[in-house]
Design an enzyme around this catalytic site. Structure first.
Site, PDB file in Angstrom:
ATOM      1  N   ASP A 258       0.878  -1.216   0.018  1.00  0.00           N
ATOM      2  CA  ASP A 258       0.168   0.076  -0.188  1.00  0.00           C
ATOM      3  C   ASP A 258       0.403   1.256   0.430  1.00  0.00           C
ATOM      4  O   ASP A 258       1.998   1.625   0.407  1.00  0.00           O
ATOM      5  CB  ASP A 258      -0.900   0.214   1.092  1.00  0.00           C
ATOM      6  CG  ASP A 258      -2.308  -0.917   1.394  1.00  0.00           C
ATOM      7  OD1 ASP A 258      -2.433  -1.476   0.399  1.00  0.00           O
ATOM      8  OD2 ASP A 258      -2.446  -1.367   2.153  1.00  0.00           O
ATOM      9  N   MET A 259       0.683   2.290  -0.897  1.00  0.00           N
ATOM     10  CA  MET A 259       1.096   3.290  -0.438  1.00  0.00           C
ATOM     11  C   MET A 259       0.743   4.209   0.492  1.00  0.00           C
ATOM     12  O   MET A 259      -0.248   4.515   0.458  1.00  0.00           O
ATOM     13  CB  MET A 259       1.226   3.752  -1.990  1.00  0.00           C
ATOM     14  CG  MET A 259       1.839   5.356  -2.173  1.00  0.00           C
ATOM     15  SD  MET A 259       3.708   4.781  -2.014  1.00  0.00           S
ATOM     16  CE  MET A 259       3.675   4.540  -3.502  1.00  0.00           C
TER      17      MET A 259
ATOM     18  N   GLN B 150      -0.573   6.322  -6.129  1.00  0.00           N
ATOM     19  CA  GLN B 150      -1.598   8.062  -6.081  1.00  0.00           C
ATOM     20  C   GLN B 150      -1.709   8.526  -7.066  1.00  0.00           C
ATOM     21  O   GLN B 150      -0.865   9.501  -7.804  1.00  0.00           O
ATOM     22  CB  GLN B 150      -1.578   8.449  -4.265  1.00  0.00           C
ATOM     23  CG  GLN B 150      -1.513   7.091  -3.510  1.00  0.00           C
ATOM     24  CD  GLN B 150      -1.333   7.543  -2.698  1.00  0.00           C
ATOM     25  OE1 GLN B 150       0.291   8.341  -2.014  1.00  0.00           O
ATOM     26  NE2 GLN B 150      -1.782   7.921  -1.082  1.00  0.00           N
TER      27      GLN B 150
ATOM     28  N   ARG C 265      -1.142  -1.113  -8.515  1.00  0.00           N
ATOM     29  CA  ARG C 265      -3.040  -0.741  -7.923  1.00  0.00           C
ATOM     30  C   ARG C 265      -2.510   0.684  -8.098  1.00  0.00           C
ATOM     31  O   ARG C 265      -2.033   1.950  -7.367  1.00  0.00           O
ATOM     32  CB  ARG C 265      -3.559  -1.254  -7.188  1.00  0.00           C
ATOM     33  CG  ARG C 265      -4.389  -0.613  -6.156  1.00  0.00           C
ATOM     34  CD  ARG C 265      -4.778  -0.690  -5.106  1.00  0.00           C
ATOM     35  NE  ARG C 265      -5.189  -1.551  -3.860  1.00  0.00           N
ATOM     36  CZ  ARG C 265      -4.580  -2.228  -2.862  1.00  0.00           C
ATOM     37  NH1 ARG C 265      -3.631  -1.368  -2.086  1.00  0.00           N
ATOM     38  NH2 ARG C 265      -4.671  -3.167  -2.143  1.00  0.00           N
TER      39      ARG C 265
ATOM     40  N   LYS D 265      -7.108   6.932  -6.628  1.00  0.00           N
ATOM     41  CA  LYS D 265      -6.756   9.072  -6.546  1.00  0.00           C
ATOM     42  C   LYS D 265      -5.912   9.356  -5.623  1.00  0.00           C
ATOM     43  O   LYS D 265      -4.924  10.503  -5.188  1.00  0.00           O
ATOM     44  CB  LYS D 265      -8.153   9.485  -6.817  1.00  0.00           C
ATOM     45  CG  LYS D 265      -9.194   9.617  -8.273  1.00  0.00           C
ATOM     46  CD  LYS D 265     -10.805   9.454  -7.848  1.00  0.00           C
ATOM     47  CE  LYS D 265     -11.424   9.551  -8.893  1.00  0.00           C
ATOM     48  NZ  LYS D 265     -12.493  10.104  -9.074  1.00  0.00           N
TER      49      LYS D 265
ATOM     50  N   THR E 230     -10.996   2.636  -8.028  1.00  0.00           N
ATOM     51  CA  THR E 230     -12.059   3.682  -7.797  1.00  0.00           C
ATOM     52  C   THR E 230     -13.217   2.888  -7.518  1.00  0.00           C
ATOM     53  O   THR E 230     -14.089   1.608  -8.257  1.00  0.00           O
ATOM     54  CB  THR E 230     -11.750   4.501  -9.293  1.00  0.00           C
ATOM     55  OG1 THR E 230     -12.533   5.268  -8.755  1.00  0.00           O
ATOM     56  CG2 THR E 230     -11.805   3.767 -10.627  1.00  0.00           C
ATOM     57  N   HIS E 231     -13.724   4.059  -7.377  1.00  0.00           N
ATOM     58  CA  HIS E 231     -15.102   4.303  -7.064  1.00  0.00           C
ATOM     59  C   HIS E 231     -16.087   4.821  -8.228  1.00  0.00           C
ATOM     60  O   HIS E 231     -17.511   5.242  -7.980  1.00  0.00           O
ATOM     61  CB  HIS E 231     -15.597   3.608  -5.980  1.00  0.00           C
ATOM     62  CG  HIS E 231     -15.621   3.275  -4.207  1.00  0.00           C
ATOM     63  ND1 HIS E 231     -14.231   3.948  -3.952  1.00  0.00           N
ATOM     64  CD2 HIS E 231     -15.826   2.320  -4.294  1.00  0.00           C
ATOM     65  CE1 HIS E 231     -13.616   3.100  -2.856  1.00  0.00           C
ATOM     66  NE2 HIS E 231     -14.927   1.935  -3.171  1.00  0.00           N
TER      67      HIS E 231
ATOM     68  N   ARG F 157     -10.741   7.484   8.078  1.00  0.00           N
ATOM     69  CA  ARG F 157     -10.034   7.672   7.106  1.00  0.00           C
ATOM     70  C   ARG F 157     -11.118   7.350   5.471  1.00  0.00           C
ATOM     71  O   ARG F 157     -11.174   8.422   5.172  1.00  0.00           O
ATOM     72  CB  ARG F 157      -8.509   7.188   7.177  1.00  0.00           C
ATOM     73  CG  ARG F 157      -7.321   7.544   7.511  1.00  0.00           C
ATOM     74  CD  ARG F 157      -6.087   8.017   6.468  1.00  0.00           C
ATOM     75  NE  ARG F 157      -6.143   7.050   5.741  1.00  0.00           N
ATOM     76  CZ  ARG F 157      -5.398   5.400   5.873  1.00  0.00           C
ATOM     77  NH1 ARG F 157      -5.040   5.714   7.287  1.00  0.00           N
ATOM     78  NH2 ARG F 157      -5.328   4.378   5.262  1.00  0.00           N
TER      79      ARG F 157
END
Length: 321
Positions: free
Chosen positions: A143-144, A172, A193, A196, A240-241, A302
């Site tokens: 993960d970032m 990101q 992955r 945004k 993304t959603h 978050r």
């Protein structure tokens, strides 16, 4: 309200939520409160790895894949880091049973990077070595986190890849540097992955307006689907959603000959569930990010912080609704 006004409101809300997420006192109070614990149920797959595996199986029944993640970011003592690493190692054996195969997400700050790069790197290699014993888990997703960790996170990904680990990385779109990072890594056949970005950064390093972030995301996503990156073996994961962006990518996917096993769409547990199911029914691989564990406050707040409208979830939890 103007877009700049909306952007300022969102940034102030995000900043407040990030401060709340990193408050040790608030974490202890909220995680021990049965009322606020309701807040976590929307976004967290369970308090234990066994409960999370049940969540993964429920998702699989709906045609959805999973990416489990053990909660516990930004820890700053060797004892907490070691506890996180041991929990992750134990979880690998549990999620080895997942079907379809999961991939497991880790945060650099949960495995030692808050203390030192050397500790974090050593623990990441421990996890990668253990992964070899669990063929049911496809790979480790790095993960970032906030912008201060970007260079170190990419270096970690490259260390793991050089060591022969099955590994992927998150980038990101809101950061200016990401297009260059994406180009370099994707041309090497990376699994990436693309998100945004849920953190707040200044205009010196990042886009701060929603329209600019959306445009950057779509620009990178379209580049991810170009034939030369497909030939290089790159594996894009569109996290993304935003259905507008996803709808724009669908004809590009078809035109450039990408098959469903060559890319993915990823979403968060508890977010836009009807869209998740619809995309899966259309034939896309849809993967759901499934956090689990007792340290749910930082992650959940978050998620709430990503949009001021999400404040209603906090109020509903406090009111017991």
């Amino acid at each position: 309200m103007s877009e700049s006004g909306i952007g300022l409101k969102s940034r102030l809300w995000q900043q407040a939520m990030i401060r709340a997420a990193r408050s040790s006192l608030l974490s202890r109070v909220m995680q021990g409160n049965p009322l606020t614990h309701r807040l976590s149920r929307r976004y967290v797959g369970g308090g234990s790895r066994v409960e999370a595996l049940d969540t993964v199986r429920v998702l699989a029944h709906k045609g959805l894949h999973s990416s489990p993640y053990y909660l516990g970011e930004y820890v700053d003592t060797p004892e907490l880091v070691e506890r996180n690493v041991r929990e992750i190692l134990d979880a690998l054996a549990v999620f080895d049973q997942a079907e379809p195969p999961a991939f497991f997400s880790i945060d650099p700050t949960q495995i030692g990077y808050t203390i030192s790069d050397e500790l974090g790197r050593a623990n990441a290699l421990r996890i990668a070595e253990a992964l070899q014993q669990h063929p049911g888990i496809w790979f480790i997703m790095v993960d970032m986190e906030d912008a201060s960790y970007v260079e170190r996170t990419i270096a970690l990904y490259e260390t793991l890849r050089e060591a022969g680990a099955q590994v992927a990385i998150t980038l990101q779109a809101y950061l200016y540097r990401t297009e260059q990072d994406f180009e370099r890594l994707a041309s090497q056949g990376a699994r990436i992955r693309l998100v945004k970005g849920a953190f707040v950064a200044g205009k010196d390093i990042a886009y701060t307006q929603k329209s600019d972030i959306d445009a950057a995301y779509e620009r990178i996503a379209r580049r991810a689907l170009e034939p030369d990156l497909k030939a290089a073996g790159a594996y894009p994961i569109f996290a993304t959603h935003d259905d507008r962006i996803l709808d724009a990518l669908k004809p590009v996917i078809r035109a450039n000959g990408w098959t469903p096993d060559q890319y993915e769409i990823e979403m968060l547990l508890g977010v836009r569930e009807p869209l998740q199911r619809r995309l899966a029914q259309e034939g896309h691989i849809v993967r759901v990010y499934v956090p689990f564990g007792t340290a749910w406050w930082a992650y959940t707040v978050r998620r709430v912080g990503e949009n001021p409208a999400n404040a209603r979830f906090v109020l509903q939890a406090l009111w017991g609704r």
